[in-house]
Design a protein around this motif. Structure first.
Motif, PDB file in Angstrom:
ATOM      1  N   ARG A 140       0.827  -1.214   0.000  1.00 30.96           N
ATOM      2  CA  ARG A 140       0.000   0.000   0.000  1.00 30.96           C
ATOM      3  C   ARG A 140       0.858   1.259   0.000  1.00 30.96           C
ATOM      4  NH1 ARG A 140      -5.711   0.454   2.897  1.00 30.96           N
ATOM      5  NH2 ARG A 140      -6.254   2.584   2.282  1.00 30.96           N
ATOM      6  N   TYR A 141       2.045   1.142   0.579  1.00 27.92           N
ATOM      7  CA  TYR A 141       2.945   2.302   0.644  1.00 27.92           C
ATOM      8  C   TYR A 141       4.083   2.198  -0.370  1.00 27.92           C
ATOM      9  CZ  TYR A 141       0.451   3.890   4.777  1.00 27.92           C
ATOM     10  OH  TYR A 141      -0.519   4.362   5.643  1.00 27.92           O
ATOM     11  N   GLY A 142       3.909   1.349  -1.401  1.00 28.15           N
ATOM     12  CA  GLY A 142       4.813   1.371  -2.547  1.00 28.15           C
ATOM     13  C   GLY A 142       5.897   0.318  -2.567  1.00 28.15           C
ATOM     14  N   GLU A 143       6.064  -0.465  -1.508  1.00 27.77           N
ATOM     15  CA  GLU A 143       7.117  -1.478  -1.488  1.00 27.77           C
ATOM     16  C   GLU A 143       6.766  -2.627  -2.435  1.00 27.77           C
ATOM     17  OE1 GLU A 143      10.409  -3.448  -0.994  1.00 27.77           O
ATOM     18  OE2 GLU A 143      10.125  -1.577   0.133  1.00 27.77           O
ATOM     19  N   ARG A 144       7.763  -3.127  -3.184  1.00 28.31           N
ATOM     20  CA  ARG A 144       7.536  -4.277  -4.055  1.00 28.31           C
ATOM     21  C   ARG A 144       8.660  -5.314  -3.946  1.00 28.31           C
ATOM     22  NH1 ARG A 144       3.340  -2.320  -4.171  1.00 28.31           N
ATOM     23  NH2 ARG A 144       1.859  -1.998  -5.882  1.00 28.31           N
ATOM     24  N   ASP A 145       9.913  -4.885  -4.037  1.00 25.92           N
ATOM     25  CA  ASP A 145      11.014  -5.854  -4.039  1.00 25.92           C
ATOM     26  C   ASP A 145      11.019  -6.685  -2.758  1.00 25.92           C
ATOM     27  OD1 ASP A 145      11.814  -4.988  -6.525  1.00 25.92           O
ATOM     28  OD2 ASP A 145      13.323  -3.594  -5.748  1.00 25.92           O
ATOM     29  N   GLY A 146      10.776  -6.028  -1.619  1.00 29.91           N
ATOM     30  CA  GLY A 146      10.725  -6.761  -0.355  1.00 29.91           C
ATOM     31  C   GLY A 146       9.594  -7.771  -0.327  1.00 29.91           C
ATOM     32  N   LEU A 198       9.623 -11.784   0.425  1.00 27.49           N
ATOM     33  CA  LEU A 198       8.757 -12.416   1.420  1.00 27.49           C
ATOM     34  C   LEU A 198       7.955 -13.559   0.806  1.00 27.49           C
ATOM     35  CD1 LEU A 198       7.331  -9.375   3.449  1.00 27.49           C
ATOM     36  CD2 LEU A 198       9.008 -11.065   4.222  1.00 27.49           C
ATOM     37  N   MET A 199       7.438 -13.333  -0.395  1.00 31.13           N
ATOM     38  CA  MET A 199       6.671 -14.398  -1.051  1.00 31.13           C
ATOM     39  C   MET A 199       7.572 -15.589  -1.332  1.00 31.13           C
ATOM     40  SD  MET A 199       4.133 -14.553  -4.239  1.00 31.13           S
ATOM     41  CE  MET A 199       2.798 -15.042  -3.161  1.00 31.13           C
ATOM     42  N   LEU A 208       1.247  -8.214  -7.107  1.00 24.82           N
ATOM     43  CA  LEU A 208       0.657  -7.780  -8.386  1.00 24.82           C
ATOM     44  C   LEU A 208       0.186  -6.338  -8.329  1.00 24.82           C
ATOM     45  CD1 LEU A 208      -1.489 -10.939  -9.264  1.00 24.82           C
ATOM     46  CD2 LEU A 208       0.802 -10.351 -10.095  1.00 24.82           C
ATOM     47  N   GLY A 209      -0.002  -5.788  -7.135  1.00 21.73           N
ATOM     48  CA  GLY A 209      -0.512  -4.416  -7.027  1.00 21.73           C
ATOM     49  C   GLY A 209      -1.921  -4.292  -7.566  1.00 21.73           C
ATOM     50  N   TYR A 213      -1.046  -1.405  -9.741  1.00 19.79           N
ATOM     51  CA  TYR A 213       0.003  -0.477  -9.337  1.00 19.79           C
ATOM     52  C   TYR A 213       1.361  -1.189  -9.343  1.00 19.79           C
ATOM     53  CZ  TYR A 213      -3.988   2.089  -7.335  1.00 19.79           C
ATOM     54  OH  TYR A 213      -5.182   2.741  -7.141  1.00 19.79           O
ATOM     55  N   ASN A 214       2.237  -0.806 -10.238  1.00 20.40           N
ATOM     56  CA  ASN A 214       3.629  -1.287 -10.254  1.00 20.40           C
ATOM     57  C   ASN A 214       3.706  -2.796 -10.014  1.00 20.40           C
ATOM     58  OD1 ASN A 214       6.445  -1.340 -10.279  1.00 20.40           O
ATOM     59  ND2 ASN A 214       6.643  -0.613  -8.170  1.00 20.40           N
ATOM     60  N   PRO A 215       3.193  -3.603 -10.929  1.00 16.12           N
ATOM     61  CA  PRO A 215       3.116  -5.050 -10.686  1.00 16.12           C
ATOM     62  C   PRO A 215       4.481  -5.734 -10.695  1.00 16.12           C
ATOM     63  CG  PRO A 215       2.510  -4.546 -12.938  1.00 16.12           C
ATOM     64  CD  PRO A 215       2.668  -3.218 -12.249  1.00 16.12           C
ATOM     65  N   HIS A 216       4.630  -6.718  -9.806  1.00 14.65           N
ATOM     66  CA  HIS A 216       5.791  -7.597  -9.779  1.00 14.65           C
ATOM     67  C   HIS A 216       5.286  -9.034  -9.742  1.00 14.65           C
ATOM     68  CE1 HIS A 216       8.084  -4.015  -9.044  1.00 14.65           C
ATOM     69  NE2 HIS A 216       9.187  -4.671  -8.712  1.00 14.65           N
ATOM     70  N   LEU A 217       6.017  -9.921 -10.375  1.00 15.70           N
ATOM     71  CA  LEU A 217       5.697 -11.347 -10.321  1.00 15.70           C
ATOM     72  C   LEU A 217       6.606 -12.044  -9.316  1.00 15.70           C
ATOM     73  CD1 LEU A 217       5.190 -12.113 -14.123  1.00 15.70           C
ATOM     74  CD2 LEU A 217       3.463 -12.368 -12.326  1.00 15.70           C
ATOM     75  N   PRO A 218       6.157 -13.142  -8.739  1.00 12.36           N
ATOM     76  CA  PRO A 218       7.030 -13.898  -7.821  1.00 12.36           C
ATOM     77  C   PRO A 218       8.295 -14.361  -8.528  1.00 12.36           C
ATOM     78  CG  PRO A 218       4.746 -14.637  -7.647  1.00 12.36           C
ATOM     79  CD  PRO A 218       4.802 -13.731  -8.835  1.00 12.36           C
TER      80      PRO A 218
END
Length: 716
Positions: free
Chosen positions: A588-594, A598-599, A653-654, A667-672
């Protein structure tokens, strides 16, 4: 989550021989209000296993012997759809009447079982692979102690009901028990073949199995008589059990990735949820976990429904309807209830019925009521189903009235708790063991206690009510509830923030002192969006640092804190649902790489537990080449652990769905890690149905969907 404080003791169970029986190596089946827990051989012999119905153990022993001993275990497994348990074994040396010992390893023994219509069905199949006929003595030991679940968990009773005479017929045994609640409970075990000798606790057979031939023995067990067990009944009921499970798994969108093992994790998690979901009069409801919590819990069901809300909102609808129908109506110290409060748990056993414990219907959860309102807000935004909100409106108003009148006992604007009676829970947040809330020097705080995350849930609840009121053209109520949310946010920032630590404290005590402890609880503030953005970034850095992040997931308490213990229930262990909620907050506050890391940790944890996440596991730091350390008495399967993969996947996935505005926002999607493609098939938004594809292209993730009339996909 626990209904006997403190939390379950981290010691493995033992069987009759004294050997340890670790719960994550036990195997569970469930059908409605009946479940079975047994070991890999299929035997029921320990303290915490058995066949249970309505919180009563109706089969406390079920043991198969071949000759003088157990078959040698080869393997055991639960089918991916959670319908069948199968154990494979072989014979040890068998005594020949008047002669030498028969050779070991010539008989293959398969035990296959399932539950259907709250009844156990089992087939014992023996195949003789030798060239000679084998005279095979088969013994089945059984018993029913009719212990209440709280007895099984260790509660001591001053008195029990009466064990009535056991009834033995040609091929069945009926056990009977008259409880202190004046309810007669029965348990019947029956066999397809008449035993050569049948006693109160033992059936003895002697079969001559021809060379290269197969013999089958069927048994059934349950609370009532049935037809004589046979192959036709076994096959017919097995087909019905599998068909029903398939129907339960078909709800919601389908998720398919490019990773075979990742798909297996998703499928197993959905199967675990399907296993635990029970269809009640108000709709589907997830029971919390097996073995200790196979019953409706309020908090657990709300979180589980929220975890899968984005692709299957039907569960949230059932949860909201059930909890509204069981809202408290009176003040009771024994049950920790007050008008408008949402249920913590309900039980059907003898001990709750006679008032030995308060959990027949218990309300000792300070967070369940605001979570109920907050879930209603999230459900409305996800579905646009305001007809349900209108139907629930009286219950929602009563819930907020409880928050305003009873939830804030000292008038400081914070939601707090103090148990009404010694029989209730000492701590009433999700970390409800007796030692989970304390000061930095280890002292336990005086009540009433205001937990930091509960203020976040209340903030989300007030904002949801403000939106509902505005939609109902009640602008005065909308302004009042929005004002409460604003004041609560300011109070949290003022009263809980520790500037020197760059973090929020876990709680305030009854004397107004802050418990300056570094816990995972503030991650839930991020989940609901209460935290100031700059402070949220500091919290995020802390949560992703080594004192919290074990490498497998987030610890409930940072290492180095005074009561830190990685083997404890709540003070340093890792709970997957807690990690997932914190992950949604970080997103919610923009973190993705972390989040991706975690996943990856949770995925590798699941791989160590046969692609299942347990209720919790120990918080020891990750070491190269070593698996995560199991918590000995964790529930497995457990609903909000199974749902965790879906919440943290949504965070990566945002993805956010707004049905009233007919919008899918990304929002700024990342895949596992290791996943290059993910497809969401049949994602329903209002009356529209979309397929959304996420695909890795170089360093970026592209998102596409076929055009759907009246539905917008926005990349932000």
């Amino acid at each position: 989550m626990d209904d006997l404080a403190p939390g379950p003791s981290p010691t493995a169970e033992q069987d009759a021989t004294g050997d340890a029986r670790v719960p994550h190596l036990l195997y569970a089946l469930k059908d409605r209000d009946t479940f079975l827990v047994a070991d890999a051989s299929g035997d029921v012999i320990g303290r915490g296993d058995g066949l249970f119905h309505n919180d009563t153990r109706v089969l406390s022993r079920l043991r198969l012997l071949l000759g003088p001993g157990k078959p040698s275990l080869l393997s055991a497994a639960i089918s991916e759809d959670n319908v069948f348990f199968t154990s494979h074994g072989s014979n040890q040396a068998l005594p020949l009447p008047g002669g030498p010992m028969g050779p070991p390893g010539v008989l293959h023994v398969e035990r296959k079982r399932f539950l259907w219509d709250e009844r156990l069905y089992e087939r014992i199949a023996i195949v003789n692979y030798s060239r000679d006929a084998v005279l095979t003595p088969v013994v089945i030991e059984f018993d029913a102690d009719f212990h209440d679940m709280f007895e099984v968990r260790g509660a001591k009773r001053r008195s029990r009901g009466a064990r009535l005479p056991t009834e033995i017929e040609g091929r069945s045994v009926r056990f009977r028990y008259l409880g202190l609640d004046k309810v007669e409970r029965t348990s019947v075990i029956a066999f397809s073949e008449p035993p050569g000798r049948l006693s109160e606790n033992r059936a003895e057979f002697l079969f001559s199995i021809a060379p290269e031939s197969r013999f089958e023995l069927f048994l059934e067990a349950g609370g009532h008589d049935g037809h004589t067990p046979c192959r036709e009944r076994f096959r017919a009921c097995a087909a019905r059990a599998r068909w029903e499970m398939r129907a339960r798994r078909r709800h919601g969108a389908r998720l398919v990735t490019s990773g075979r093992l990742f798909n297996h994790w998703l499928a197993r998690s959905r199967s675990d949820l399907a296993l635990l979901v029970t269809r009640l009069e108000t709709g589907p409801y997830p029971y919390a976990g097996i073995p200790w919590f196979s019953t409706p819990f309020g908090r657990d069901a709300i979180i589980t429904a929220w975890q899968i809300l984005w692709f299957d909102p039907s569960l949230a609808r059932g949860v909201l309807a059930y909890l509204a129908a069981h809202q408290a109506e009176e003040v009771s110290s024994f049950r920790d209830s007050a008008p408008g409060k949402i249920m913590h748990e309900t039980r059907k056993g003898e001990m709750p019925a006679v008032g030995e414990v308060p959990f027949g219907r218990y309300y000792g959860g300070v967070d369940t009521t605001p979570l109920f309102v907050a879930l209603a807000g999230a459900y409305a935004e996800r579905t646009g189903d305001y007809a349900l909100i209108d139907a629930l409106w009286p219950a929602l108003e009563r819930a907020v009235h409880w928050m305003e009148r009873f939830g804030d006992s000292d008038g400081d604007g914070l939601i707090d708790y103090a148990r009404g009676a010694q029989s209730g829970l000492a701590n009433q947040g999700w970390k409800d063991s007796e030692d989970s809330v304390f000061h930095a020097d280890g002292r336990f705080p005086a009540g009433p206690i205001a937990l930091v995350e509960v203020q976040g849930y209340a903030y989300a609840a007030y904002r949801a009510m403000a939106r509902f009121a505005e939609r109902r053209d009640d602008m005065e109520a909308a302004r009042r509830w929005e004002g409460r949310a604003t004041r609560l946010k300011a109070a949290v920032e003022r009263e809980f923030w520790m500037e020197d630590e760059g973090y929020y404290g876990i709680a305030k005590d009854g004397e107004g002192r802050l418990c300056r402890v570094m816990s995972s609880n503030p991650g839930h503030l991020l989940f609901v969006g209460l935290a100031d953005p700059e402070r949220a970034r500091k919290v995020a850095r802390r949560l992703l640092s080594a004192p919290f992040n074990s490498g497998w997931g987030l610890r409930t308490l940072a290492s180095g804190e005074v009561r830190y213990n990685p083997m404890s229930y709540h003070n340093g262990s890792v709970w997957p649902h807690d990690t997932a909620i914190c992950a949604m907050g970080l997103a919610r506050y923009g973190e993705r790489d972390g989040l991706v890391r975690l996943m990856s940790g949770l995925f590798e944890t699941a791989a160590s537990f046969e692609m299942r996440l347990p209720e919790l596991f120990c918080g020891f730091p990750r070491l190269a080449g070593e698996p995560p350390v199991a918590y000995p008495v964790a529930c497995l399967p457990q609903a909000w652990a199974a749902g965790s993969v879906f919440m943290i996947l949504q965070a990566c996935l945002g993805l956010h769905i707004n049905a009233p505005e007919r919008r899918i926002d990304v929002y700024n999607p990342h895949l596992p890690l290791g996943i290059d493609r993910l497809k969401i098939e049949g994602l329903r938004v209002g009356s529209a149905v979309a397929d959304v594809v996420f695909e890795r292209i170089g360093e970026h993730v592209a998102v596409r969907s076929r055009p759907v009339e009246g539905l917008a996909l926005r990349l932000l």
